[in-house]
Each structure stands twice: as C-alpha cells, then as structure tokens.
Scaffold this motif. Structure first.
Motif, PDB file in Angstrom:
ATOM      1  N   TYR A 229       0.822  -1.216   0.000  1.00 24.45           N
ATOM      2  CA  TYR A 229       0.000   0.000   0.000  1.00 24.45           C
ATOM      3  C   TYR A 229       0.856   1.267   0.000  1.00 24.45           C
ATOM      4  O   TYR A 229       0.455   2.292  -0.562  1.00 24.45           O
ATOM      5  CB  TYR A 229      -0.950  -0.004   1.193  1.00 24.45           C
ATOM      6  CG  TYR A 229      -2.058  -1.022   1.060  1.00 24.45           C
ATOM      7  CD1 TYR A 229      -2.907  -1.015  -0.043  1.00 24.45           C
ATOM      8  CD2 TYR A 229      -2.256  -2.000   2.035  1.00 24.45           C
ATOM      9  CE1 TYR A 229      -3.925  -1.957  -0.179  1.00 24.45           C
ATOM     10  CE2 TYR A 229      -3.264  -2.940   1.907  1.00 24.45           C
ATOM     11  CZ  TYR A 229      -4.088  -2.910   0.797  1.00 24.45           C
ATOM     12  OH  TYR A 229      -5.083  -3.841   0.668  1.00 24.45           O
ATOM     13  N   GLN A 230       2.037   1.194   0.609  1.00 24.64           N
ATOM     14  CA  GLN A 230       2.959   2.323   0.555  1.00 24.64           C
ATOM     15  C   GLN A 230       3.346   2.627  -0.895  1.00 24.64           C
ATOM     16  O   GLN A 230       3.367   3.782  -1.327  1.00 24.64           O
ATOM     17  CB  GLN A 230       4.221   1.998   1.363  1.00 24.64           C
ATOM     18  CG  GLN A 230       4.058   2.160   2.849  1.00 24.64           C
ATOM     19  CD  GLN A 230       4.211   3.605   3.283  1.00 24.64           C
ATOM     20  OE1 GLN A 230       3.291   4.404   3.144  1.00 24.64           O
ATOM     21  NE2 GLN A 230       5.362   3.956   3.802  1.00 24.64           N
ATOM     22  N   LYS A 232       1.715   1.725  -3.595  1.00 23.61           N
ATOM     23  CA  LYS A 232       0.533   2.160  -4.356  1.00 23.61           C
ATOM     24  C   LYS A 232       0.202   3.618  -4.075  1.00 23.61           C
ATOM     25  O   LYS A 232      -0.079   4.397  -4.997  1.00 23.61           O
ATOM     26  CB  LYS A 232      -0.668   1.274  -3.994  1.00 23.61           C
ATOM     27  CG  LYS A 232      -0.650  -0.108  -4.631  1.00 23.61           C
ATOM     28  CD  LYS A 232      -0.980  -0.019  -6.110  1.00 23.61           C
ATOM     29  CE  LYS A 232      -1.143  -1.363  -6.744  1.00 23.61           C
ATOM     30  NZ  LYS A 232      -1.476  -1.273  -8.183  1.00 23.61           N
ATOM     31  N   GLN A 233       0.205   3.987  -2.798  1.00 22.80           N
ATOM     32  CA  GLN A 233      -0.194   5.363  -2.469  1.00 22.80           C
ATOM     33  C   GLN A 233       0.859   6.378  -2.904  1.00 22.80           C
ATOM     34  O   GLN A 233       0.543   7.527  -3.164  1.00 22.80           O
ATOM     35  CB  GLN A 233      -0.524   5.478  -0.971  1.00 22.80           C
ATOM     36  CG  GLN A 233       0.637   5.352  -0.020  1.00 22.80           C
ATOM     37  CD  GLN A 233       1.276   6.690   0.307  1.00 22.80           C
ATOM     38  OE1 GLN A 233       0.659   7.726   0.121  1.00 22.80           O
ATOM     39  NE2 GLN A 233       2.520   6.660   0.756  1.00 22.80           N
ATOM     40  N   LEU A 236       0.051   7.897  -6.210  1.00 18.81           N
ATOM     41  CA  LEU A 236      -1.112   8.776  -6.311  1.00 18.81           C
ATOM     42  C   LEU A 236      -0.673  10.239  -6.385  1.00 18.81           C
ATOM     43  O   LEU A 236       0.356  10.632  -5.827  1.00 18.81           O
ATOM     44  CB  LEU A 236      -2.029   8.575  -5.099  1.00 18.81           C
ATOM     45  CG  LEU A 236      -2.644   7.187  -4.916  1.00 18.81           C
ATOM     46  CD1 LEU A 236      -3.408   7.129  -3.602  1.00 18.81           C
ATOM     47  CD2 LEU A 236      -3.573   6.850  -6.092  1.00 18.81           C
ATOM     48  N   LYS A 243      -0.622  12.660   1.782  1.00 13.86           N
ATOM     49  CA  LYS A 243       0.156  11.427   1.794  1.00 13.86           C
ATOM     50  C   LYS A 243       0.509  11.025   3.227  1.00 13.86           C
ATOM     51  O   LYS A 243       0.409   9.857   3.603  1.00 13.86           O
ATOM     52  CB  LYS A 243       1.437  11.598   0.975  1.00 13.86           C
ATOM     53  CG  LYS A 243       1.221  11.544  -0.527  1.00 13.86           C
ATOM     54  CD  LYS A 243       2.556  11.557  -1.261  1.00 13.86           C
ATOM     55  CE  LYS A 243       2.340  11.431  -2.769  1.00 13.86           C
ATOM     56  NZ  LYS A 243       3.627  11.380  -3.504  1.00 13.86           N
ATOM     57  N   LEU A 246      -2.650   9.754   4.937  1.00 14.40           N
ATOM     58  CA  LEU A 246      -3.053   8.447   4.407  1.00 14.40           C
ATOM     59  C   LEU A 246      -2.111   7.349   4.905  1.00 14.40           C
ATOM     60  O   LEU A 246      -2.567   6.262   5.288  1.00 14.40           O
ATOM     61  CB  LEU A 246      -3.068   8.475   2.882  1.00 14.40           C
ATOM     62  CG  LEU A 246      -3.525   7.172   2.192  1.00 14.40           C
ATOM     63  CD1 LEU A 246      -4.919   6.766   2.647  1.00 14.40           C
ATOM     64  CD2 LEU A 246      -3.471   7.327   0.675  1.00 14.40           C
ATOM     65  N   GLU A 247      -0.808   7.618   4.915  1.00 12.68           N
ATOM     66  CA  GLU A 247       0.163   6.647   5.427  1.00 12.68           C
ATOM     67  C   GLU A 247      -0.150   6.287   6.883  1.00 12.68           C
ATOM     68  O   GLU A 247      -0.084   5.122   7.281  1.00 12.68           O
ATOM     69  CB  GLU A 247       1.583   7.215   5.346  1.00 12.68           C
ATOM     70  CG  GLU A 247       2.167   7.240   3.952  1.00 12.68           C
ATOM     71  CD  GLU A 247       3.538   7.907   3.924  1.00 12.68           C
ATOM     72  OE1 GLU A 247       4.060   8.243   5.017  1.00 12.68           O
ATOM     73  OE2 GLU A 247       4.086   8.094   2.827  1.00 12.68           O
ATOM     74  N   LEU A 283      -9.609  12.824   1.052  1.00 16.38           N
ATOM     75  CA  LEU A 283      -9.305  11.388   0.970  1.00 16.38           C
ATOM     76  C   LEU A 283     -10.587  10.553   1.024  1.00 16.38           C
ATOM     77  O   LEU A 283     -10.691   9.510   0.370  1.00 16.38           O
ATOM     78  CB  LEU A 283      -8.375  10.981   2.124  1.00 16.38           C
ATOM     79  CG  LEU A 283      -6.946  11.540   2.060  1.00 16.38           C
ATOM     80  CD1 LEU A 283      -6.212  11.284   3.368  1.00 16.38           C
ATOM     81  CD2 LEU A 283      -6.171  10.927   0.888  1.00 16.38           C
ATOM     82  N   LEU A 288     -10.557   6.703  -0.513  1.00 15.13           N
ATOM     83  CA  LEU A 288      -9.385   6.063   0.094  1.00 15.13           C
ATOM     84  C   LEU A 288      -9.558   5.835   1.596  1.00 15.13           C
ATOM     85  O   LEU A 288      -8.999   4.894   2.162  1.00 15.13           O
ATOM     86  CB  LEU A 288      -8.141   6.925  -0.138  1.00 15.13           C
ATOM     87  CG  LEU A 288      -7.733   7.111  -1.602  1.00 15.13           C
ATOM     88  CD1 LEU A 288      -6.677   8.200  -1.725  1.00 15.13           C
ATOM     89  CD2 LEU A 288      -7.211   5.795  -2.164  1.00 15.13           C
ATOM     90  N   LEU A 307      -7.022   0.723  -3.453  1.00 14.19           N
ATOM     91  CA  LEU A 307      -5.756   0.864  -4.194  1.00 14.19           C
ATOM     92  C   LEU A 307      -5.455  -0.424  -4.948  1.00 14.19           C
ATOM     93  O   LEU A 307      -5.739  -1.510  -4.466  1.00 14.19           O
ATOM     94  CB  LEU A 307      -4.602   1.171  -3.220  1.00 14.19           C
ATOM     95  CG  LEU A 307      -4.604   2.548  -2.554  1.00 14.19           C
ATOM     96  CD1 LEU A 307      -3.417   2.672  -1.609  1.00 14.19           C
ATOM     97  CD2 LEU A 307      -4.518   3.652  -3.605  1.00 14.19           C
TER      98      LEU A 307
END
Length: 307
Positions: A229-230, A232-233, A236, A243, A246-247, A283, A288, A307
């Motif tokens: 996921y890191q 993938k994001q 974005l 970011k 979201l992380e 988000l 997300l 994602l």
C-alpha cells in the motif's frame, strides 16, 4: 482479553483500550489491575523480580484479580490464610475433571515448592515456566482466577527471554489450541501417567511455538501489505500532507486493527486539526478513507480495496 475469554470472562477491546489510555481512574474500573500488570511486561519500566513464595503470589493476586472477583462473585474471595480453605473441583460439562489440593496447608507447601522450581536458575526459563504452569493448575490455589493468574505469571517470566510481545502471545496460543491445552492437563493428571510432567512441558512448548509462528506469519503478512500500500499510495497524485495522513491511517488500520481518531491523527502527523480535517475530507471523497461515527468521535480507517 483472550486470557479472560479462555475462562469465560467477557471483556472487550474497547474496555482494555480505555484502561491502557488512563493513568489511574478516579474509581477502580474492572480489569484495571490486570491491564496495568501486563503493561509492566510490555514496557518493562520496572525490573522483573521473582515471585519468591506463596505470600508474594497472594499479593500479586490481590493486585490483579481480587477487586474484580470481589465485585463479580464475593463467594469466590480467598478465605484461607493465603489461599482457599475449602475444597474446589474443576468441572467440565457438569463432570468433575480435577480436584485442587486440600487442605490449605498442602496448598501453601506445594505452591512454595512450585515457586522454587520457577525460580531455579539451573533450569531453562522456558521449561520452568511450563512446569510451574502445570503445577499452578494442579494445585488450583484459588476459587477463581487461577487460569488468568498463571498465564500472567508465565508471560511475566517468558518476557525475560523472549520479546515482550512474543511473551504476551501465550494466551492467544492457548486459545487457538484450546483442545490441546486442556488435553495436556488431562493426560498429565491421568493416574496412568504416574506423575510424569514431560508430556505437559512438551505440549506447552509446542503450543507456544505454534503461537509464535502464527504471530510471525501474521506480522509478515501485515508488513507485506504495508509495503504494497505504501508503493501504491506513493503513485497517487496527492499533496504531501494528504500522503502523510493516508500513510498514518494505513499504518493504524493494518497494525492497530482499529480506526483512528481525528485527535490521534493530529498527534501523530504534527499537523493542525483543521489541516487534517480538510485532507481527510478529500481522501474520503477519493474513496481512500472511510469515516464512521462512534458517539461524539469520528473514526477513520483505510479502505483496502481502494488501491
């Protein structure tokens, strides 16, 4: 929570989390004693000292369980000099499967012997923890709380040689293999076994080993997901603050197994509350992050299929 569950005592993740997050309640809250003792294992801010004799064991029982048992069932409060003074039977499906030692003088003598094994430095820590665990169940010194206290003590001693988190996995391992767990006691107690404790020790170690392997597999899977996921994001088109937020939400969703609050996000990201709120709204619109309400609190978790 799992240690309680093995004994049929209901507790929730929410209850435990609240107790972790308070230094000391104005009035005693259920499970507070046990949570704080387990925290000592996890953070190891206090040096782990041996439980030297039966009276010290009773002090530990008082710290962890006495108030809860007094509130839930006053009849189960220890009524002897240190332990119980009456006979107690371990019952399964209305059938008596074991009778604890009696009278109390025998309980005290046997428990002091068991503690001498637990503190015998000539034996490997992991073996003496297993031996003591069996003897505690066999002696059954209290009317209630024996399983919970013995699992705590085993985790307490195992944390001396294992990572504290690994030591705390003992209850989960026992729960996941509960049939084998009870069978180990039953087989060792059988008169045909002639008092040989080898089988129980081997089963205890195997259950613990399985629990640690499951823990490693679970953690490895979560780390793999986290890296996925890191990556993938990072692809974005998001502002740096988005970011970061979201992380943090991804991290919380994967490793804390629960949603994160707005205030916690502010604390962890070092961004202002208004900034975090604005970016969370974006988000959420992008699909997300999902928002839920719990009382007055807004909770946020990562949508894994986004994602």
């Amino acid at each position: 929570m799992i240690s309680n569950e093995i004994e049929g005592v209901v507790s929730t993740r929410k209850e435990i989390t609240e107790l972790i997050n308070i230094e000391k309640p104005k009035e005693y809250k259920k499970f507070y004693g046990m949570v704080k003792k387990y925290e000592d294992i996890f953070f190891q801010e206090k040096e782990l000292t041996p439980i030297s004799d039966a009276s010290k064991l009773r002090e530990l029982y008082n710290d962890i369980l006495l108030v809860d048992i007094q509130r839930d069932n006053p009849d189960n409060i220890p009524d002897g000099v240190i332990f119980r003074k009456e006979i107690v039977n371990v019952v399964s499906s209305t059938k008596t499967i074991h009778r604890g030692l009696y009278p109390e003088s025998k309980i005290i003598e046997a428990m002091n012997s068991a503690l001498s094994i637990l503190n015998d430095n000539s034996l490997p820590y992991i073996v003496r923890a297993a031996v003591f665990y069996y003897f505690f169940g066999y002696i059954h010194p209290f009317y209630d709380g024996n399983g919970r206290l013995s699992r705590y003590i085993s985790s307490y001693y195992l944390s001396k040689i294992l990572d504290p988190i690994a030591a705390l996995r003992l209850s989960i391992a026992c729960k996941n293999r509960q049939k084998d767990y009870y069978e180990a006691f039953k087989t060792t107690n059988d008169v045909r076994n002639k008092g040989d404790i080898t089988y129980f020790v081997l089963q205890f170690l195997d259950i613990l080993k399985t629990g640690l392997k499951d823990y490693l597999d679970d953690l490895t899977d979560k780390v793999d997901q986290y890296h996925y996921y890191q990556k993938k994001q990072s692809q974005l088109d998001l502002e740096n603050s988005s970011k970061t937020i979201l992380e943090t939400v991804i991290d919380y969703t994967l490793f804390y197994l629960e949603p994160i609050t707005l205030n916690k996000l502010v604390e962890l990201t070092h961004l202002s509350k208004s900034t975090v709120s604005n970016h969370l709204n974006r988000l959420e619109k992008d699909g997300l992050v999902e928002k839920t309400k719990h009382g007055k609190n807004c909770l946020f978790h990562f949508k894994k299929n986004s994602l």
